[in-house]
Design a protein around this motif. Structure first.
Motif, mmCIF file in Angstrom:
data_model
loop_
_atom_site.group_PDB
_atom_site.id
_atom_site.type_symbol
_atom_site.label_atom_id
_atom_site.label_comp_id
_atom_site.label_asym_id
_atom_site.label_seq_id
_atom_site.Cartn_x
_atom_site.Cartn_y
_atom_site.Cartn_z
ATOM 1 N N GLY A 298 -2.517 5.357 -5.398
ATOM 2 C CA GLY A 298 -2.518 6.759 -4.982
ATOM 3 C C GLY A 298 -1.572 6.978 -3.820
ATOM 4 O O GLY A 298 -1.138 6.023 -3.170
ATOM 5 N N GLY A 299 -1.239 8.262 -3.570
ATOM 6 C CA GLY A 299 -0.272 8.559 -2.516
ATOM 7 C C GLY A 299 -0.678 9.671 -1.581
ATOM 8 O O GLY A 299 0.160 10.187 -0.838
ATOM 9 N N GLY A 300 -1.957 10.042 -1.581
ATOM 10 C CA GLY A 300 -2.414 11.098 -0.693
ATOM 11 C C GLY A 300 -2.971 10.552 0.610
ATOM 12 O O GLY A 300 -2.898 9.355 0.898
ATOM 13 N N MET A 304 -3.879 6.679 2.230
ATOM 14 C CA MET A 304 -3.444 6.180 3.535
ATOM 15 C C MET A 304 -4.628 5.700 4.361
ATOM 16 O O MET A 304 -4.554 4.688 5.062
ATOM 17 C CB MET A 304 -2.688 7.271 4.299
ATOM 18 N N ASP A 305 -5.751 6.415 4.269
ATOM 19 C CA ASP A 305 -6.961 5.988 4.985
ATOM 20 C C ASP A 305 -7.423 4.623 4.475
ATOM 21 O O ASP A 305 -7.850 3.773 5.260
ATOM 22 C CB ASP A 305 -8.082 7.010 4.786
ATOM 23 N N GLU A 335 1.448 9.486 8.477
ATOM 24 C CA GLU A 335 0.469 8.480 8.078
ATOM 25 C C GLU A 335 1.162 7.303 7.390
ATOM 26 O O GLU A 335 0.787 6.148 7.587
ATOM 27 C CB GLU A 335 -0.573 9.101 7.150
ATOM 28 N N VAL A 336 2.158 7.597 6.575
ATOM 29 C CA VAL A 336 2.922 6.534 5.920
ATOM 30 C C VAL A 336 3.611 5.669 6.970
ATOM 31 O O VAL A 336 3.576 4.433 6.898
ATOM 32 C CB VAL A 336 3.966 7.120 4.954
ATOM 33 N N GLU A 341 4.000 0.537 9.971
ATOM 34 C CA GLU A 341 3.983 -0.174 11.256
ATOM 35 C C GLU A 341 2.876 -1.228 11.288
ATOM 36 O O GLU A 341 3.036 -2.297 11.890
ATOM 37 C CB GLU A 341 3.763 0.805 12.407
ATOM 38 N N GLU A 342 1.765 -0.914 10.631
ATOM 39 C CA GLU A 342 0.604 -1.803 10.681
ATOM 40 C C GLU A 342 0.636 -2.909 9.625
ATOM 41 O O GLU A 342 -0.239 -3.762 9.599
ATOM 42 C CB GLU A 342 -0.676 -0.964 10.535
ATOM 43 N N GLY A 343 1.659 -2.882 8.746
ATOM 44 C CA GLY A 343 1.842 -3.981 7.807
ATOM 45 C C GLY A 343 1.561 -3.673 6.358
ATOM 46 O O GLY A 343 1.516 -4.584 5.521
ATOM 47 N N VAL A 344 1.413 -2.403 6.018
ATOM 48 C CA VAL A 344 1.190 -2.019 4.619
ATOM 49 C C VAL A 344 2.527 -2.035 3.878
ATOM 50 O O VAL A 344 3.536 -1.553 4.393
ATOM 51 C CB VAL A 344 0.546 -0.626 4.522
ATOM 52 N N GLU A 345 2.521 -2.559 2.670
ATOM 53 C CA GLU A 345 3.721 -2.551 1.828
ATOM 54 C C GLU A 345 3.578 -1.450 0.772
ATOM 55 O O GLU A 345 2.591 -1.413 0.048
ATOM 56 C CB GLU A 345 3.903 -3.907 1.137
ATOM 57 N N PHE A 346 4.565 -0.576 0.688
ATOM 58 C CA PHE A 346 4.537 0.505 -0.298
ATOM 59 C C PHE A 346 5.368 0.118 -1.515
ATOM 60 O O PHE A 346 6.525 -0.298 -1.385
ATOM 61 C CB PHE A 346 5.059 1.801 0.316
ATOM 62 N N VAL A 347 4.766 0.256 -2.670
ATOM 63 C CA VAL A 347 5.463 -0.003 -3.929
ATOM 64 C C VAL A 347 5.690 1.363 -4.571
ATOM 65 O O VAL A 347 4.839 1.901 -5.281
ATOM 66 C CB VAL A 347 4.626 -0.915 -4.853
ATOM 67 N N TRP A 348 6.840 1.947 -4.280
ATOM 68 C CA TRP A 348 7.140 3.297 -4.737
ATOM 69 C C TRP A 348 7.524 3.297 -6.215
ATOM 70 O O TRP A 348 8.022 2.303 -6.740
ATOM 71 C CB TRP A 348 8.290 3.902 -3.934
ATOM 72 N N GLN A 349 7.325 4.449 -6.850
ATOM 73 C CA GLN A 349 7.725 4.682 -8.237
ATOM 74 C C GLN A 349 7.221 3.579 -9.166
ATOM 75 O O GLN A 349 7.978 2.945 -9.893
ATOM 76 C CB GLN A 349 9.246 4.841 -8.344
ATOM 77 N N ALA A 350 5.897 3.383 -9.083
ATOM 78 C CA ALA A 350 5.264 2.376 -9.936
ATOM 79 C C ALA A 350 3.862 2.862 -10.291
ATOM 80 O O ALA A 350 3.175 3.470 -9.472
ATOM 81 C CB ALA A 350 5.193 1.031 -9.220
#
Length: 482
Positions: A298-300, A304-305, A335-336, A341-350
């Motif tokens: 999800g991307g809302g 992020m929470d 939020e993104v 900054e906190e170490g989350v990796e985003f896998v966009w367009q998947a």
């Protein structure tokens, strides 16, 4: 001329946010990440406002906050007046100052932001004003000019229900709020993590409403403890403000294996644990990310929470899988940035295809997406790229795909309550009354899952509609008696 010079300081003064804790520190706890402005900082940053003739910040605020006015009062050191102006349009300004996506609303439409000088830090100043008001004793329970005999029953103690309760109590109505949970606040208390909204901020508002005379009936389920029809007999008007809590399902092979959980279940378990409750599914690890490879879909803002909560729980890795690109995601860009900054990796367009594992999830098979032409809303439509499949290792998958309404006509024992094809309660857009006489509806249960600030706006509008309805009925009754 001197007063005018006190504002418009954006040409001399750079934008400055309150101090933000370092990522390495904030990964270790659930404390809010921003400090409060020091007195001098707030005055300086408020003075950057250009006092626009047409204040686009106010235009894009759902509750139409008089933002330029309270910025000017803050810049002049007139904080109590600034608070009075701020709370005149917003029942919970200290909450909105913390959790509103200002980058999409007021600050994103600030004139000096558009002129590349950097927006006025409206949210941080709003938080500063109201927190100062609490500390100095300016925030007091509502004291109605006169008490009214009529009572209003409100179903739901979330933002819309609480805003309506506050407005109606100020007019002297006897207000009863019914909520199935054991604490006041709805998603404010159980859905939003403490690093965005510390729970004592919500609890002090709940106490203020109780001190003002609002009566809370907690652990009360409409349909089980009383039907909607029974509540209608007890009250002169009813407001349905339940929000939307039903998680959208995730289809595909393997979607029924263990380790795939709804976002709200996950967040509620974390928040309850932080509040001191014992949560069995957290203790046994089912809703705890510690030591796990976590994939959030999800991307809302809820997604992020979830990713930021997983980081704080000590996850081994945290990835966010989203079918669109960064520019098209619905969540706050701030939020993104915090999550990255906190170490989350985003896998966009998947997007996910299937879930691996016999009984317990071990991975997510996904494919890449191409951003196609824009749809009617202006957002580009994602399209699958053939032959682009890949796999992400996962011990915990969190579904953050949004929320739908529960079947209220069935739950409330009121089959005549009219709902839309999506299950949202249908209400007159002007009065917010449903098809049932004296029954109103507001917030997410009418508009679908949305922002807290829109819930506040809807609750205020519903309170106005209820007041008009009750006073009209009282006047008609008086005329009939004469």
């Amino acid at each position: 001329m001197a007063q005018k010079q006190q504002m418009l300081q954006f040409v001399h003064t750079d934008q400055q946010m309150p101090d933000k804790r370092e990522p390495a520190l904030r990964r270790q706890d659930f404390d809010e990440i921003y400090a409060r402005f020091a007195d001098g900082q707030a005055v300086t940053q408020a003075s950057r406002c250009s006092q626009c003739g047409v204040p686009f910040c106010q235009v894009h605020c759902p509750v139409s906050n008089n933002i330029p006015d309270w910025l000017k009062l803050t810049a002049e050191g007139r904080l109590e007046e600034a608070y009075e102006v701020s709370q005149a349009t917003n029942n919970f300004p200290e909450i909105c100052g913390r959790i509103c996506p200002q980058d999409r609303l007021c600050e994103g439409n600030c004139t000096i932001e558009q002129s590349t000088h950097g927006t006025v830090t409206i949210g941080a100043v709003e938080k500063y004003i109201t927190d100062t008001a609490w500390e100095r004793g300016w925030v007091k329970p509502a004291t109605p000019v006169r008490e009214r005999a009529q009572s209003v029953g409100i179903i739901g103690a979330g933002p819309a229900g609480l805003a309506a309760a506050d407005q109606l109590r100020r007019k002297g109505y006897q207000v009863h709020v019914y909520d199935r949970y054991d604490r006041v606040g709805g998603l404010l208390i159980y859905g939003i993590p403490s690093f965005k909204l510390e729970k004592d901020v919500v609890e002090r508002r709940a106490k203020l409403l109780a001190d003002a005379g609002v009566i809370f009936h907690l652990g009360f389920e409409v349909g089980r403890h009383a039907t909607l029809g029974q509540l209608r007999v007890q009250h002169d008007a009813i407001l349905i403000a339940t929000g939307v809590y039903k998680a959208r399902e995730l289809e595909g092979p393997g979607s029924g294996v263990d380790g795939i959980v709804p976002a709200l279940d996950y967040l509620t378990a974390s928040n309850r644990t932080g509040l001191g409750d014992t949560v069995v599914d957290f203790e046994n690890g089912r809703l705890n990310a510690k030591g796990k490879n976590v994939v959030v879909i999800g991307g809302g803002d809820t997604a992020m929470d979830c990713v930021r909560t997983a980081i704080r729980q000590g996850a081994k890795s945290v990835k966010c899988l989203y079918r669109r690109n960064r520019a098209n995601m619905p969540g706050s860009q701030r939020e993104v940035a915090h999550a990255e900054e906190e170490g989350v990796e985003f896998v966009w367009q998947a997007a996910p295809d299937a879930f691996l594992g016999d009984r317990q999830v071990t991975g997510v098979r996904a494919h890449r997406m191409h951003m196609g032409v824009a749809d009617a809303s202006g957002r580009q439509t994602p399209q699958a790229i053939e032959g682009s499949a890949f796999t992400l290792e996962a011990d915990l998958v969190i579904k953050a795909l949004g929320f739908d309404p529960e079947p209220l006509p069935t739950l409330f024992g009121e089959p005549n309550l009219k709902v839309s094809r999506w299950g949202t309660v249908m209400a007159d857009p002007r009065t917010l009354m449903t098809n049932l006489e004296g029954v109103f509806a507001a917030g997410d249960i009418v508009r679908g899952a949305s922002l807290v600030v829109w819930g506040i706006r809807d609750g205020r509008d519903a309170a106005a509609g209820i007041h008009t309805y009750i006073t009209a009925r009282a006047a008609a009754g008086q005329l009939a008696a004469e």
